[in-house]
Design a protein around this motif. Structure first.
Motif, PDB file in Angstrom:
ATOM      1  N   MET A  17     -41.505 -21.664  19.042  1.00  0.00           N
ATOM      2  CA  MET A  17     -41.622 -20.925  17.821  1.00  0.00           C
ATOM      3  C   MET A  17     -40.557 -19.921  17.518  1.00  0.00           C
ATOM      4  O   MET A  17     -40.694 -19.111  18.495  1.00  0.00           O
ATOM      5  CB  MET A  17     -43.413 -20.197  17.607  1.00  0.00           C
TER       6      MET A  17
ATOM      7  N   THR B 291     -36.506 -17.721  10.463  1.00  0.00           N
ATOM      8  CA  THR B 291     -36.734 -18.999  10.465  1.00  0.00           C
ATOM      9  C   THR B 291     -37.961 -19.385   9.670  1.00  0.00           C
ATOM     10  O   THR B 291     -38.975 -18.476  10.044  1.00  0.00           O
ATOM     11  CB  THR B 291     -36.586 -19.654  11.739  1.00  0.00           C
TER      12      THR B 291
ATOM     13  N   CYS C  43     -41.440 -21.463   9.564  1.00  0.00           N
ATOM     14  CA  CYS C  43     -42.163 -22.051  10.175  1.00  0.00           C
ATOM     15  C   CYS C  43     -42.920 -23.143   9.166  1.00  0.00           C
ATOM     16  O   CYS C  43     -43.444 -22.763   8.189  1.00  0.00           O
ATOM     17  CB  CYS C  43     -43.272 -21.362  10.916  1.00  0.00           C
ATOM     18  N   ASN C  44     -42.966 -24.263   9.535  1.00  0.00           N
ATOM     19  CA  ASN C  44     -43.704 -25.306   9.020  1.00  0.00           C
ATOM     20  C   ASN C  44     -45.051 -25.465   9.521  1.00  0.00           C
ATOM     21  O   ASN C  44     -45.265 -25.608  10.901  1.00  0.00           O
ATOM     22  CB  ASN C  44     -43.154 -26.689   8.822  1.00  0.00           C
ATOM     23  N   TRP C  45     -46.275 -25.521   8.836  1.00  0.00           N
ATOM     24  CA  TRP C  45     -47.540 -25.486   9.396  1.00  0.00           C
ATOM     25  C   TRP C  45     -48.317 -26.755   8.829  1.00  0.00           C
ATOM     26  O   TRP C  45     -48.279 -26.925   7.584  1.00  0.00           O
ATOM     27  CB  TRP C  45     -48.128 -24.094   9.209  1.00  0.00           C
TER      28      TRP C  45
ATOM     29  N   ASP D  25     -40.764 -31.819  10.564  1.00  0.00           N
ATOM     30  CA  ASP D  25     -40.352 -30.886  11.089  1.00  0.00           C
ATOM     31  C   ASP D  25     -41.212 -29.854  11.431  1.00  0.00           C
ATOM     32  O   ASP D  25     -40.868 -28.598  11.650  1.00  0.00           O
ATOM     33  CB  ASP D  25     -39.330 -30.488  10.145  1.00  0.00           C
TER      34      ASP D  25
ATOM     35  N   ASN E   7     -43.631 -27.167  12.939  1.00  0.00           N
ATOM     36  CA  ASN E   7     -43.504 -26.458  14.529  1.00  0.00           C
ATOM     37  C   ASN E   7     -45.022 -26.242  14.668  1.00  0.00           C
ATOM     38  O   ASN E   7     -44.988 -25.814  16.120  1.00  0.00           O
ATOM     39  CB  ASN E   7     -42.820 -25.030  14.127  1.00  0.00           C
TER      40      ASN E   7
ATOM     41  N   ALA F  96     -41.271 -31.379  14.756  1.00  0.00           N
ATOM     42  CA  ALA F  96     -40.189 -30.666  15.695  1.00  0.00           C
ATOM     43  C   ALA F  96     -40.553 -30.823  17.124  1.00  0.00           C
ATOM     44  O   ALA F  96     -41.650 -30.793  17.517  1.00  0.00           O
ATOM     45  CB  ALA F  96     -40.211 -29.149  15.351  1.00  0.00           C
TER      46      ALA F  96
ATOM     47  N   ASP G 210     -40.357 -29.004  19.508  1.00  0.00           N
ATOM     48  CA  ASP G 210     -41.123 -27.786  20.067  1.00  0.00           C
ATOM     49  C   ASP G 210     -42.510 -27.663  19.553  1.00  0.00           C
ATOM     50  O   ASP G 210     -43.424 -26.594  19.676  1.00  0.00           O
ATOM     51  CB  ASP G 210     -40.583 -26.299  20.243  1.00  0.00           C
ATOM     52  N   CYS G 211     -43.137 -28.519  18.888  1.00  0.00           N
ATOM     53  CA  CYS G 211     -44.385 -28.395  17.958  1.00  0.00           C
ATOM     54  C   CYS G 211     -45.287 -28.039  18.879  1.00  0.00           C
ATOM     55  O   CYS G 211     -46.016 -28.678  19.849  1.00  0.00           O
ATOM     56  CB  CYS G 211     -44.511 -29.685  17.259  1.00  0.00           C
ATOM     57  N   LYS G 212     -46.167 -27.051  18.461  1.00  0.00           N
ATOM     58  CA  LYS G 212     -47.409 -26.765  19.377  1.00  0.00           C
ATOM     59  C   LYS G 212     -48.555 -27.328  18.326  1.00  0.00           C
ATOM     60  O   LYS G 212     -48.806 -27.102  17.238  1.00  0.00           O
ATOM     61  CB  LYS G 212     -47.585 -25.230  19.074  1.00  0.00           C
TER      62      LYS G 212
ATOM     63  N   ASN H 110     -47.903 -28.314  25.154  1.00  0.00           N
ATOM     64  CA  ASN H 110     -48.091 -28.046  23.832  1.00  0.00           C
ATOM     65  C   ASN H 110     -49.068 -28.593  23.049  1.00  0.00           C
ATOM     66  O   ASN H 110     -49.205 -28.632  21.725  1.00  0.00           O
ATOM     67  CB  ASN H 110     -46.625 -28.169  22.924  1.00  0.00           C
TER      68      ASN H 110
END
Length: 341
Positions: free
Chosen positions: A1, A6, A8-10, A90, A92, A131, A133-135, A161
């Motif tokens: 993150m 930047t 963040c898309n949720w 995309d 995150n 993304a 690094d998506c959590k 993740n």
């Protein structure tokens, strides 16, 4: 993150309708919390990606309108869609709320089969479009098994993740202990939810403490009632959701949404020094728990990563309880595998 400027898309994944209305209500509750900064802090702009099925498109658009009307300063955009690819593009952070709950008349295999197909499909889309690094946090039961299925079909997302939510029960346990000791909930820390998010989960307070004027004190010593800890304390936790539904004629969507925010916030920003939280994470064999299960452990978080708290003394009773919930997870893993073959 990434923080700063930047965006963040949720992603909230919800399935609308009678069988999953409580999960839809969690999505409705959590969206303004994220937009307000409860999940990612007061300085982090966000774009909300809201996903639902086709027949709920009109209702989903209504939520989008409400979010616009609320004029949240941090909310830089809302993608309200029934297109799963558009929703996952995309992102995150993905909070997965969709799923099929188990009813008394539903065979466990049928419930697992339905959820296996849902989470396989979602995983394949996240794998391709989220993304790198998506959590991911999986909320609906069987949460541990749903998360494990998602991990299997999204192999490029790091196993660290992909998690499941046990924070609601962790928070509930803090509240019950605080009530019992007549202290503020913020003074209690380090309860543990071990294992499967089900009736076999083990709520443990052997390492929990509470703060007094004279320093930290052990919870177990001051509760001084082993029978209560092994019976009423656990059954209250197991029946809490049902009790709330009975009291307010609706599910505990608000507290679940708060727990989901807590889960992500601590994961991203870190846990306070000397404090741990409960998260369903990928087992590495710690505490003798078989690897390659999503199992709830006590974890500490720092710089966007979690680590299992090591070196806690496990007594004989705890060992038996931890193994019992692991056994259930192994059985569900095997059953889910058969559903996907």
């Amino acid at each position: 993150m990434v923080h700063g400027d930047t965006i963040c898309n949720w992603h909230v994944d919800t399935l609308h309708g009678g069988d999953t209305i409580s999960n839809w209500q969690i999505g409705y509750a959590i969206a303004p919390m994220v937009a307000r900064g409860i999940m990612l802090g007061p300085d982090q702009p966000v774009i909300l990606h809201l996903l639902d099925i086709e027949h709920a498109a009109e209702s989903l658009n209504g939520i989008r309108m409400e979010l616009t009307d609320a004029a949240f300063p941090l909310l830089k955009g809302v993608v309200a869609t029934t297109d799963v690819v558009e929703a996952c593009k995309d992102v995150n952070i993905a909070v997965m709320l969709g799923g099929s709950p188990q009813k008394e008349i539903t065979l466990r295999k049928d419930m697992l089969s339905t959820n296996a197909s849902i989470y396989k499909a979602q995983a394949l889309i996240l794998e391709e479009h989220a993304a790198a690094d998506c959590k991911v946090s999986v909320v609906p039961n069987p949460a541990n098994t749903n998360a494990l299925i998602l991990k299997q079909f999204a192999p490029s997302i790091p196993k660290e993740n992909i998690t499941c939510l046990t924070r609601l029960d962790h928070n509930r346990a803090l509240g019950q202990i605080a009530d019992r000791l007549k202290v503020h909930v913020s003074d209690v820390k380090n309860v543990i939810i071990w294992g499967n998010h089900s009736t076999t989960e083990y709520l443990e307070v052997n390492h929990a403490t509470f703060t007094t004027r004279n320093g930290e004190r052990p919870v177990r010593e001051h509760v001084a009632d082993d029978h209560w800890l092994k019976t009423e304390f656990i059954t209250t936790m197991q029946q809490r959701g049902v009790a709330i539904i009975k009291a307010r004629k609706a599910s505990s969507a608000f507290s679940a949404a708060i727990a989901a925010c807590d889960h992500i916030r601590d994961w991203v920003f870190g846990t306070p020094k000397g404090t741990w939280v409960s998260m369903g994470v990928y087992s590495d064999g710690s505490y003798g728990i078989p690897p390659r299960l999503i199992y709830s452990f006590p974890v500490k978080c720092e710089k966007g990563k979690w680590s299992i708290v090591q070196g806690l003394k496990i007594d004989e009773y705890s060992r038996a309880m931890m193994d019992a919930t692991a056994k259930e997870l192994i059985e569900k893993k095997s059953l889910a595998k058969s559903c996907l073959e």
